[in-house]
Scaffold this motif. Structure first.
Motif, PDB file in Angstrom:
ATOM      1  N   LEU A 351       0.839  -1.198   0.000  1.00 45.56           N
ATOM      2  CA  LEU A 351       0.000   0.000   0.000  1.00 45.56           C
ATOM      3  C   LEU A 351       0.873   1.248   0.000  1.00 45.56           C
ATOM      4  O   LEU A 351       2.002   1.228   0.484  1.00 45.56           O
ATOM      5  N   PRO A 352       0.337   2.365  -0.508  1.00 49.48           N
ATOM      6  CA  PRO A 352       1.189   3.532  -0.749  1.00 49.48           C
ATOM      7  C   PRO A 352       1.384   4.434   0.460  1.00 49.48           C
ATOM      8  O   PRO A 352       0.441   4.894   1.062  1.00 49.48           O
ATOM      9  N   SER A 353       2.604   4.649   0.850  1.00 44.47           N
ATOM     10  CA  SER A 353       3.001   5.788   1.672  1.00 44.47           C
ATOM     11  C   SER A 353       4.478   5.994   1.434  1.00 44.47           C
ATOM     12  O   SER A 353       5.313   5.375   2.076  1.00 44.47           O
ATOM     13  N   THR A 354       4.771   6.836   0.517  1.00 44.56           N
ATOM     14  CA  THR A 354       6.115   6.969  -0.033  1.00 44.56           C
ATOM     15  C   THR A 354       6.264   8.396  -0.538  1.00 44.56           C
ATOM     16  O   THR A 354       5.288   9.122  -0.656  1.00 44.56           O
ATOM     17  N   SER A 355       7.499   8.822  -0.834  1.00 43.77           N
ATOM     18  CA  SER A 355       7.726  10.144  -1.393  1.00 43.77           C
ATOM     19  C   SER A 355       8.870  10.070  -2.386  1.00 43.77           C
ATOM     20  O   SER A 355       9.763   9.226  -2.255  1.00 43.77           O
ATOM     21  N   VAL A 436      12.697  11.331 -12.825  1.00 44.11           N
ATOM     22  CA  VAL A 436      11.302  11.264 -12.370  1.00 44.11           C
ATOM     23  C   VAL A 436      11.092  10.057 -11.467  1.00 44.11           C
ATOM     24  O   VAL A 436      11.864   9.092 -11.487  1.00 44.11           O
ATOM     25  N   GLY A 437      10.017  10.097 -10.688  1.00 45.63           N
ATOM     26  CA  GLY A 437       9.612   8.981  -9.839  1.00 45.63           C
ATOM     27  C   GLY A 437       8.329   9.339  -9.117  1.00 45.63           C
ATOM     28  O   GLY A 437       7.803  10.456  -9.252  1.00 45.63           O
ATOM     29  N   SER A 438       7.806   8.393  -8.330  1.00 48.16           N
ATOM     30  CA  SER A 438       6.513   8.610  -7.691  1.00 48.16           C
ATOM     31  C   SER A 438       6.343   7.705  -6.484  1.00 48.16           C
ATOM     32  O   SER A 438       6.936   6.625  -6.422  1.00 48.16           O
ATOM     33  N   PRO A 439       5.495   8.104  -5.528  1.00 46.45           N
ATOM     34  CA  PRO A 439       4.930   7.153  -4.575  1.00 46.45           C
ATOM     35  C   PRO A 439       3.733   6.457  -5.207  1.00 46.45           C
ATOM     36  O   PRO A 439       3.355   6.764  -6.346  1.00 46.45           O
ATOM     37  N   GLY A 440       3.120   5.529  -4.460  1.00 47.30           N
ATOM     38  CA  GLY A 440       1.905   4.904  -4.964  1.00 47.30           C
ATOM     39  C   GLY A 440       1.830   3.403  -4.798  1.00 47.30           C
ATOM     40  O   GLY A 440       1.045   2.752  -5.481  1.00 47.30           O
ATOM     41  N   GLY A 441       2.645   2.800  -3.901  1.00 53.39           N
ATOM     42  CA  GLY A 441       2.582   1.360  -3.707  1.00 53.39           C
ATOM     43  C   GLY A 441       2.890   0.615  -4.989  1.00 53.39           C
ATOM     44  O   GLY A 441       3.723   1.031  -5.793  1.00 53.39           O
TER      45      GLY A 441
END
Length: 534
Positions: A351-355, A436-441
């Motif tokens: 599940l997502p919790s990231t930065s 570039v990059g992203s959170p999101g599980g």
């Protein structure tokens, strides 16, 4: 330019570069401020991955600060005394889910190679802000209000909530003196202050004394090491796209690109049914491979070269039949080098919790870094002002499937599989093109892939690319982002054979395009981030 999920963090990175700091210096300072202002997502109680582009040496390096399982980990971590699988949140909250944090050791390793400013200077912005306070953002307030388990921890309740149990209001100053004290000590004494002594002892006590106790020991902390790995790269059109190798599963994003290279995406509308159908089918195939083959390469043998083999990806692309999707999930392929590898399907819930942080300095050195504590507020265990991760729930809940061992099964000292996908892309002449990059599980892979395609195939600028509506198929059905024009495509996609759901797809993309005479930044409008440059 510094692009980060909170303006205060991006400002810290920009200021460090204005003082002569490197991209690595700026990334560290930015991440430390994120620990303070976005505690739900990342911090020194967690881990991360970092790609570093050394412009002078023309060399891309990958650094792994992923958490590890304690030596004394219980292989039945996800099951109760009756042998039943625990509900996910019951497995998350407490000490049992906490992996050995890796972020600071990764920072120390990379700063030793590329730091220009003194180590302690990088901690100053976060320390000052923690002592003076920062205004609680609407996003942090909303997440504090929604979470029912964080306030069970006394330290977190005192920091984030009012006497009546409600979260502190939007705009009120949040002072985190315990975190300031922790960071000041690490700034002065180095990472040994975190991985040994009083701070380490407090981490161990918090994990072992939790209602759902874990197994981290002083020895686990003392022996943790961040490692350097070879980046994973693929030729795509006239570009070269690179990302983190396993234990990240972002190799699936490269597989998607390798399959999609067989199609002329540039002639298709980004939000048209044909493009969505083709990309979703590639996504299904890549996720099918991901769920069988990806784990910690220090513990399991992986067919990495085979998964990116051009012939293999051409064969996988031949399974994409526009308008003729199978109602059954895609099956994992048989890549070269698979001989003797018999794995079962992974059942990890991610599940997502990231930065994510994207940085480019004045010498065109770059950092693409994704950091995390896994779930929102991690394990909900707070120590000295920072939250501990729940990264062990990124391991497969089942050690075996259909009689075969799962590559991402939990084992002592092992790093759980991740979907964090920092990307650095290059032009045909080898010059830097995109960070570039992203959170999101587990959806990160799709978010970043869609952004890369937006820039490289559809000639969007980075802001347009990160803002475009999302769609993804993780081999369980096509997901369309709610409250966007794509949501109206649901019936059309069903007619093409897709099993469709519409819902929130909460990315947090941060990107920078590099041109000969300028940098162009993009920050995901779904979050509070900004890109700051000069």
């Amino acid at each position: 330019m510094a692009a980060a999920a909170n303006p205060l963090a991006a400002q810290a990175g920009a200021q460090i570069m204005a003082e002569g700091g490197s991209a690595v210096d700026a990334a560290i300072a930015t991440s430390l401020v994120l620990n303070l202002v976005e505690p739900q997502s990342s911090g020194i109680g967690g881990g991360g991955f970092m790609l570093v582009w050394d412009a002078a040496a023309k060399r891309l390096r990958a650094f792994d600060g992923r958490e590890t399982a304690p030596a004394g980990v219980d292989r039945n971590l996800f099951y109760d005394a009756a042998g039943k699988k625990k509900p996910f949140l019951d497995a998350v909250v407490g000490g049992a889910s906490v992996g050995v944090p890796g972020l600071l050791r990764m920072f120390e390793l990379v700063h030793g190679e590329y730091g220009r400013l003194p180590w302690a200077r990088l901690f100053d912005p976060a320390i000052r802000m923690a002592e003076r306070g920062f205004p609680i953002s609407p996003r942090l307030h909303a997440l504090l209000a929604q979470d029912r388990r964080l306030r069970e921890n006394a330290a977190a309740r005192e920091l984030f909530y009012q006497a009546d149990g409600s979260p502190k209001p939007v705009g009120s100053l949040l002072v985190n003196q315990p975190l300031a004290d922790t960071l000041r000590r690490v700034a002065r004494e180095g990472t040994l202050a975190f991985y040994a002594g009083e701070i380490a002892a407090d981490i161990v006590a918090a994990v072992r004394n939790a209602s759902n106790p874990g197994a981290i020991s002083m020895a686990d902390l003392a022996t943790y090491r961040a490692v350097e790995r070879d980046p994973s790269c693929i030729a795509y059109r006239v570009y070269r796209v690179c990302t983190m190798p396993p234990p990240s599963s972002s190799i699936a994003m490269l597989q998607m690109l390798g399959m999609l290279a067989q199609f002329d995406l540039a002639r298709l509308q980004p939000d048209g049914a044909e493009a969505i159908d083709i990309i979703a089918q590639a996504s299904r195939l890549a996720y099918a491979d991901r769920d069988f083959y990806i784990g910690d390469p220090d513990h399991v043998r992986l067919p990495l070269a085979g998964l990116l083999d051009k012939g293999y990806l051409r064969d996988r692309a031949a399974l994409i039949r526009p308008g003729q999707i199978s109602p059954q999930p895609a099956a994992a392929g048989e890549p070269p080098q698979k001989q003797g590898l018999l794995y079962g399907r992974d059942t990890a819930i991610e599940l997502p919790s990231t930065s994510h942080v994207s940085i480019v300095d004045s010498q065109r050195n770059a950092v693409s870094m994704t950091v995390t504590i896994e779930n929102v507020f991690g394990s909900r265990q707070m120590v000295r002002g920072f939250l501990l991760n729940n990264q062990l729930t990124d391991f497969s809940a089942d050690a075996a499937s259909n009689g075969q061992p799962v590559a991402n099964r939990i084992e002592p000292g092992k790093r759980p599989r991740s979907s964090m996908a920092p990307v650095v892309a290059f032009n045909g002449d080898g010059s830097l093109r995109l960070v570039v990059g992203s959170p999101g599980g587990s959806r990160i892979i799709g978010y970043v892939m869609q952004t890369v395609i937006g820039v490289l195939d559809w000639q969007m600028d980075i802001q347009q690319a990160v803002a475009q509506p999302h769609f993804i198929d993780r081999n369980a059905g096509l997901e369309l982002e709610a409250d966007t024009p794509l949501a109206t495509m649901a019936d059309t996609m069903r007619q093409l054979g897709h099993k469709v759901s519409v819902g929130e797809l909460g990315s947090g993309l941060q990107g920078i395009e590099v041109w000969p005479d300028k940098l162009v930044g993009g920050a995901d409008p779904r979050r509070e981030g900004v890109a700051i440059g000069r």
